[in-house]
Design an enzyme around this catalytic site. Structure first.
Site, short mmCIF file in Angstrom:
data_model
loop_
_atom_site.label_atom_id
_atom_site.label_comp_id
_atom_site.label_asym_id
_atom_site.label_seq_id
_atom_site.Cartn_x
_atom_site.Cartn_y
_atom_site.Cartn_z
N GLU A 1 4.23 11.76 -6.39
CA GLU A 1 5.42 10.92 -6.57
C GLU A 1 6.22 10.92 -5.27
O GLU A 1 6.44 11.96 -4.66
CB GLU A 1 6.23 11.45 -7.75
N SER A 2 6.64 9.72 -4.84
CA SER A 2 7.14 9.54 -3.47
C SER A 2 8.45 10.29 -3.20
O SER A 2 8.63 10.84 -2.12
CB SER A 2 7.31 8.06 -3.16
N CYS B 1 9.34 -0.56 -8.60
CA CYS B 1 9.11 0.82 -9.00
C CYS B 1 9.19 0.90 -10.52
O CYS B 1 10.15 0.39 -11.13
CB CYS B 1 10.15 1.73 -8.36
N ASP C 1 9.46 -3.13 -4.25
CA ASP C 1 8.46 -2.65 -3.29
C ASP C 1 7.83 -3.87 -2.64
O ASP C 1 7.28 -4.74 -3.33
CB ASP C 1 7.38 -1.82 -4.00
#
Length: 280
Positions: free
Chosen positions: A87-88, A188, A195
Protein backbone atom coordinates in the site's frame (compact mmCIF):
# COMPACT_ATOMS: atom_id res chain seq x y z
CA UNK A 1 4.83 -5.77 9.38
CA UNK A 2 1.18 -6.58 8.73
CA UNK A 3 -0.01 -10.12 7.99
CA UNK A 4 -1.13 -11.00 4.47
CA UNK A 5 -4.03 -12.99 5.86
CA UNK A 6 -6.12 -10.08 7.10
CA UNK A 7 -4.93 -7.09 5.11
CA UNK A 8 -7.41 -4.95 3.23
CA UNK A 9 -7.04 -1.42 1.95
CA UNK A 10 -9.59 -0.15 4.46
CA UNK A 11 -7.47 -1.50 7.30
CA UNK A 12 -4.38 0.42 6.20
CA UNK A 13 -3.14 3.93 6.98
CA UNK A 14 -4.40 5.06 3.57
CA UNK A 15 -6.66 8.08 3.99
CA UNK A 16 -5.87 8.45 7.70
CA UNK A 17 -3.98 11.19 9.53
CA UNK A 18 -0.82 9.61 10.94
CA UNK A 19 2.36 10.78 12.64
CA UNK A 20 5.62 10.28 10.78
CA UNK A 21 8.03 7.88 12.46
CA UNK A 22 11.32 9.44 13.54
CA UNK A 23 13.28 6.17 13.36
CA UNK A 24 13.56 3.30 10.91
CA UNK A 25 10.50 1.04 11.16
CA UNK A 26 9.87 -1.80 8.65
CA UNK A 27 6.63 -2.57 10.50
CA UNK A 28 5.07 0.41 8.72
CA UNK A 29 4.85 -1.53 5.45
CA UNK A 30 1.30 -2.71 4.73
CA UNK A 31 0.97 -5.53 2.16
CA UNK A 32 -2.34 -6.08 0.36
CA UNK A 33 -2.92 -9.51 -1.25
CA UNK A 34 -3.25 -9.48 -5.03
CA UNK A 35 -5.41 -12.62 -5.18
CA UNK A 36 -8.88 -11.18 -4.39
CA UNK A 37 -8.69 -8.52 -7.10
CA UNK A 38 -7.26 -11.01 -9.57
CA UNK A 39 -10.00 -13.52 -8.79
CA UNK A 40 -12.56 -10.88 -9.74
CA UNK A 41 -10.87 -10.68 -13.16
CA UNK A 42 -10.83 -14.46 -13.58
CA UNK A 43 -7.10 -14.72 -12.88
CA UNK A 44 -6.05 -17.80 -10.91
CA UNK A 45 -2.78 -18.90 -9.36
CA UNK A 46 -1.20 -19.47 -12.78
CA UNK A 47 -0.79 -15.96 -14.15
CA UNK A 48 -1.66 -15.30 -17.81
CA UNK A 49 1.09 -12.68 -18.03
CA UNK A 50 4.62 -11.76 -17.07
CA UNK A 51 5.07 -8.47 -15.29
CA UNK A 52 6.60 -6.10 -12.81
CA UNK A 53 5.56 -3.02 -10.87
CA UNK A 54 8.23 -0.33 -11.23
CA UNK A 55 8.19 2.20 -8.37
CA UNK A 56 10.28 5.38 -8.23
CA UNK A 57 10.92 7.23 -4.97
CA UNK A 58 12.09 10.84 -5.19
CA UNK A 59 11.92 11.70 -1.47
CA UNK A 60 14.48 9.40 0.14
CA UNK A 61 16.95 10.57 2.78
CA UNK A 62 18.97 9.18 5.68
CA UNK A 63 21.90 10.24 7.90
CA UNK A 64 25.54 9.30 7.50
CA UNK A 65 27.48 8.06 10.58
CA UNK A 66 28.22 11.68 11.58
CA UNK A 67 24.59 12.75 11.28
CA UNK A 68 24.79 14.58 7.94
CA UNK A 69 21.75 14.02 5.69
CA UNK A 70 22.17 12.06 2.48
CA UNK A 71 19.68 11.78 -0.40
CA UNK A 72 19.05 9.45 -3.32
CA UNK A 73 16.45 8.49 -5.90
CA UNK A 74 15.32 4.88 -5.64
CA UNK A 75 13.89 2.47 -8.21
CA UNK A 76 12.02 -0.57 -6.94
CA UNK A 77 10.90 -3.50 -9.09
CA UNK A 78 8.22 -5.69 -7.51
CA UNK A 79 7.53 -8.88 -9.53
CA UNK A 80 3.93 -9.32 -10.66
CA UNK A 81 3.99 -12.85 -9.26
CA UNK A 82 4.53 -11.55 -5.72
CA UNK A 83 1.61 -12.45 -3.40
CA UNK A 84 1.07 -8.82 -2.39
CA UNK A 85 1.32 -5.23 -3.44
CA UNK A 86 2.52 -2.69 -0.88
CA UNK A 87 0.00 0.00 0.00
CA UNK A 88 1.49 3.29 -1.19
CA UNK A 89 1.01 5.46 1.91
CA UNK A 90 2.59 2.81 4.12
CA UNK A 91 5.47 2.71 1.62
CA UNK A 92 5.93 6.49 1.97
CA UNK A 93 5.83 6.31 5.76
CA UNK A 94 8.38 3.50 5.71
CA UNK A 95 10.76 5.43 3.46
CA UNK A 96 10.41 8.53 5.64
CA UNK A 97 11.31 6.49 8.71
CA UNK A 98 14.92 6.57 7.45
CA UNK A 99 15.07 10.37 7.76
CA UNK A 100 16.78 10.29 11.15
CA UNK A 101 18.43 6.90 10.85
CA UNK A 102 22.24 6.80 10.79
CA UNK A 103 23.58 4.35 8.24
CA UNK A 104 27.10 3.54 7.12
CA UNK A 105 26.44 4.28 3.44
CA UNK A 106 23.97 3.89 0.57
CA UNK A 107 24.79 0.17 0.37
CA UNK A 108 23.56 -0.28 3.95
CA UNK A 109 20.34 1.53 3.08
CA UNK A 110 19.83 -0.64 0.01
CA UNK A 111 20.28 -3.80 2.08
CA UNK A 112 17.46 -2.71 4.40
CA UNK A 113 15.21 -1.83 1.45
CA UNK A 114 15.75 -5.15 -0.33
CA UNK A 115 15.15 -7.18 2.83
CA UNK A 116 12.07 -5.30 4.04
CA UNK A 117 10.29 -4.88 0.70
CA UNK A 118 10.91 -8.48 -0.31
CA UNK A 119 9.47 -9.67 3.00
CA UNK A 120 6.40 -7.43 2.65
CA UNK A 121 5.61 -8.35 -0.97
CA UNK A 122 6.57 -12.03 -0.67
CA UNK A 123 9.03 -11.94 -3.59
CA UNK A 124 12.52 -10.66 -4.35
CA UNK A 125 12.33 -6.91 -4.94
CA UNK A 126 14.99 -5.23 -7.05
CA UNK A 127 16.37 -1.96 -5.69
CA UNK A 128 18.59 0.57 -7.50
CA UNK A 129 19.73 3.78 -5.78
CA UNK A 130 20.81 6.83 -7.77
CA UNK A 131 23.02 9.17 -5.75
CA UNK A 132 23.29 12.94 -6.41
CA UNK A 133 26.49 12.56 -8.44
CA UNK A 134 24.41 10.72 -11.04
CA UNK A 135 21.28 12.90 -11.01
CA UNK A 136 22.43 14.71 -14.16
CA UNK A 137 22.30 11.42 -16.05
CA UNK A 138 18.56 11.10 -15.51
CA UNK A 139 16.49 11.69 -18.63
CA UNK A 140 12.84 12.33 -19.49
CA UNK A 141 10.94 10.71 -22.33
CA UNK A 142 7.48 9.62 -23.33
CA UNK A 143 6.22 6.08 -24.00
CA UNK A 144 7.07 5.02 -27.52
CA UNK A 145 4.12 4.65 -29.88
CA UNK A 146 1.40 6.37 -31.88
CA UNK A 147 -1.00 8.51 -29.86
CA UNK A 148 -4.72 7.71 -30.17
CA UNK A 149 -5.83 10.82 -28.25
CA UNK A 150 -6.46 13.19 -31.19
CA UNK A 151 -9.51 11.29 -32.45
CA UNK A 152 -12.61 13.49 -32.80
CA UNK A 153 -15.05 11.47 -30.72
CA UNK A 154 -18.01 12.14 -28.45
CA UNK A 155 -17.78 10.76 -24.90
CA UNK A 156 -20.42 10.16 -22.26
CA UNK A 157 -19.18 6.99 -20.55
CA UNK A 158 -16.82 7.58 -17.61
CA UNK A 159 -17.25 4.34 -15.74
CA UNK A 160 -17.30 1.60 -14.88
CA UNK A 161 -14.80 0.26 -17.44
CA UNK A 162 -16.70 -1.22 -20.35
CA UNK A 163 -14.88 -4.06 -22.11
CA UNK A 164 -17.66 -4.20 -24.72
CA UNK A 165 -16.15 -1.04 -26.21
CA UNK A 166 -13.14 -3.07 -27.34
CA UNK A 167 -13.24 -4.77 -30.71
CA UNK A 168 -11.10 -5.75 -33.65
CA UNK A 169 -10.97 -3.54 -36.70
CA UNK A 170 -12.63 -4.74 -39.89
CA UNK A 171 -9.22 -4.80 -41.60
CA UNK A 172 -8.04 -8.31 -42.44
CA UNK A 173 -4.29 -7.65 -42.19
CA UNK A 174 -2.49 -8.39 -38.92
CA UNK A 175 -0.32 -5.64 -37.46
CA UNK A 176 2.46 -5.09 -34.95
CA UNK A 177 2.07 -1.68 -33.35
CA UNK A 178 2.43 0.41 -30.21
CA UNK A 179 -0.41 2.74 -29.20
CA UNK A 180 -0.25 5.41 -26.51
CA UNK A 181 -2.80 7.44 -24.60
CA UNK A 182 -2.28 10.14 -21.97
CA UNK A 183 -5.95 10.08 -20.99
CA UNK A 184 -6.03 7.23 -18.49
CA UNK A 185 -7.43 8.29 -15.12
CA UNK A 186 -8.78 6.21 -12.26
CA UNK A 187 -9.39 6.85 -8.57
CA UNK A 188 -7.91 5.50 -5.35
CA UNK A 189 -10.37 2.87 -4.04
CA UNK A 190 -10.04 4.17 -0.46
CA UNK A 191 -9.56 7.95 -0.61
CA UNK A 192 -11.19 8.69 -3.96
CA UNK A 193 -8.17 10.77 -5.01
CA UNK A 194 -7.48 10.84 -8.76
CA UNK A 195 -4.69 8.75 -10.27
CA UNK A 196 -3.39 10.02 -13.63
CA UNK A 197 -1.40 7.98 -16.14
CA UNK A 198 -0.10 7.55 -19.64
CA UNK A 199 -0.55 4.05 -21.01
CA UNK A 200 1.29 2.19 -23.75
CA UNK A 201 -0.28 -0.81 -25.48
CA UNK A 202 1.98 -2.92 -27.69
CA UNK A 203 0.42 -5.82 -29.54
CA UNK A 204 0.58 -8.15 -32.52
CA UNK A 205 -2.44 -9.59 -34.31
CA UNK A 206 -5.68 -8.27 -35.74
CA UNK A 207 -5.80 -4.47 -35.65
CA UNK A 208 -7.59 -3.08 -32.58
CA UNK A 209 -10.26 -0.49 -33.29
CA UNK A 210 -8.74 2.77 -32.00
CA UNK A 211 -12.00 4.60 -31.35
CA UNK A 212 -13.23 1.76 -29.17
CA UNK A 213 -9.87 1.53 -27.40
CA UNK A 214 -9.87 5.22 -26.51
CA UNK A 215 -13.48 5.10 -25.31
CA UNK A 216 -12.58 2.07 -23.20
CA UNK A 217 -9.61 3.82 -21.57
CA UNK A 218 -11.72 6.91 -20.85
CA UNK A 219 -14.33 4.66 -19.20
CA UNK A 220 -11.85 4.20 -16.31
CA UNK A 221 -12.24 7.89 -15.41
CA UNK A 222 -14.49 7.36 -12.38
CA UNK A 223 -13.37 3.81 -11.65
CA UNK A 224 -11.88 3.05 -8.21
CA UNK A 225 -9.03 0.53 -8.34
CA UNK A 226 -5.34 0.37 -7.52
CA UNK A 227 -2.85 1.07 -10.32
CA UNK A 228 -1.70 -2.54 -10.59
CA UNK A 229 -5.23 -3.90 -10.87
CA UNK A 230 -6.24 -1.31 -13.49
CA UNK A 231 -3.41 -2.47 -15.74
CA UNK A 232 -4.31 -6.12 -15.22
CA UNK A 233 -7.95 -5.34 -16.06
CA UNK A 234 -6.87 -3.60 -19.29
CA UNK A 235 -4.62 -6.53 -20.18
CA UNK A 236 -7.32 -9.15 -19.54
CA UNK A 237 -10.04 -7.21 -21.36
CA UNK A 238 -7.84 -6.75 -24.43
CA UNK A 239 -6.88 -10.41 -24.50
CA UNK A 240 -10.48 -11.56 -24.21
CA UNK A 241 -12.07 -9.07 -26.60
CA UNK A 242 -9.35 -8.67 -29.24
CA UNK A 243 -7.27 -11.88 -28.88
CA UNK A 244 -3.88 -10.48 -29.92
CA UNK A 245 -1.10 -12.99 -30.43
CA UNK A 246 1.19 -10.85 -28.25
CA UNK A 247 0.34 -8.04 -25.83
CA UNK A 248 2.06 -5.68 -23.41
CA UNK A 249 0.35 -3.00 -21.30
CA UNK A 250 2.52 -0.44 -19.49
CA UNK A 251 1.05 2.43 -17.46
CA UNK A 252 3.16 5.33 -16.21
CA UNK A 253 1.30 6.97 -13.32
CA UNK A 254 2.09 10.43 -11.99
CA UNK A 255 3.65 10.60 -8.57
CA UNK A 256 1.98 11.29 -5.26
CA UNK A 257 3.96 11.93 -2.07
CA UNK A 258 7.22 11.42 -3.93
CA UNK A 259 6.28 7.98 -5.32
CA UNK A 260 5.12 6.90 -8.75
CA UNK A 261 3.92 3.39 -9.65
CA UNK A 262 4.31 1.96 -13.14
CA UNK A 263 2.82 -1.52 -13.70
CA UNK A 264 3.80 -3.57 -16.76
CA UNK A 265 2.04 -6.77 -17.89
CA UNK A 266 2.97 -8.77 -20.97
CA UNK A 267 2.53 -12.10 -22.74
CA UNK A 268 6.30 -12.01 -23.24
CA UNK A 269 8.97 -12.16 -20.54
CA UNK A 270 11.11 -9.09 -20.08
CA UNK A 271 11.90 -6.09 -17.95
CA UNK A 272 10.62 -2.72 -19.20
CA UNK A 273 12.67 0.43 -19.36
CA UNK A 274 12.03 2.96 -16.61
CA UNK A 275 11.98 6.25 -18.51
CA UNK A 276 10.41 9.07 -16.51
CA UNK A 277 7.64 10.90 -18.35
CA UNK A 278 7.16 14.67 -18.47
CA UNK A 279 4.21 14.44 -16.07
CA UNK A 280 6.17 12.36 -13.60
Amino acid sequence: MSSLNDNTATGSVLGQSVAYADRYDPGLLFPIPRAPNRAALGIGETLPFHGVDVWNAYELSWLDPRGKPEVAIAEFRVPANSPAIIESKSFKLYLNSFNRERLQDAAALRAHLVCDLSAASGADVGVVLTVPERFANASIGEPDGESIDAQALDFDDYGPPDADLLRRSDEATDVCESLVSNLLKSNCPVTGQPDWASVQIRYEGARIDRAGLLRYLVSFREHAEFHEHCVERIFMDLMRRCAPTALSVYARYTRRGGLDINPWRSTLPGNPANLRGARQ
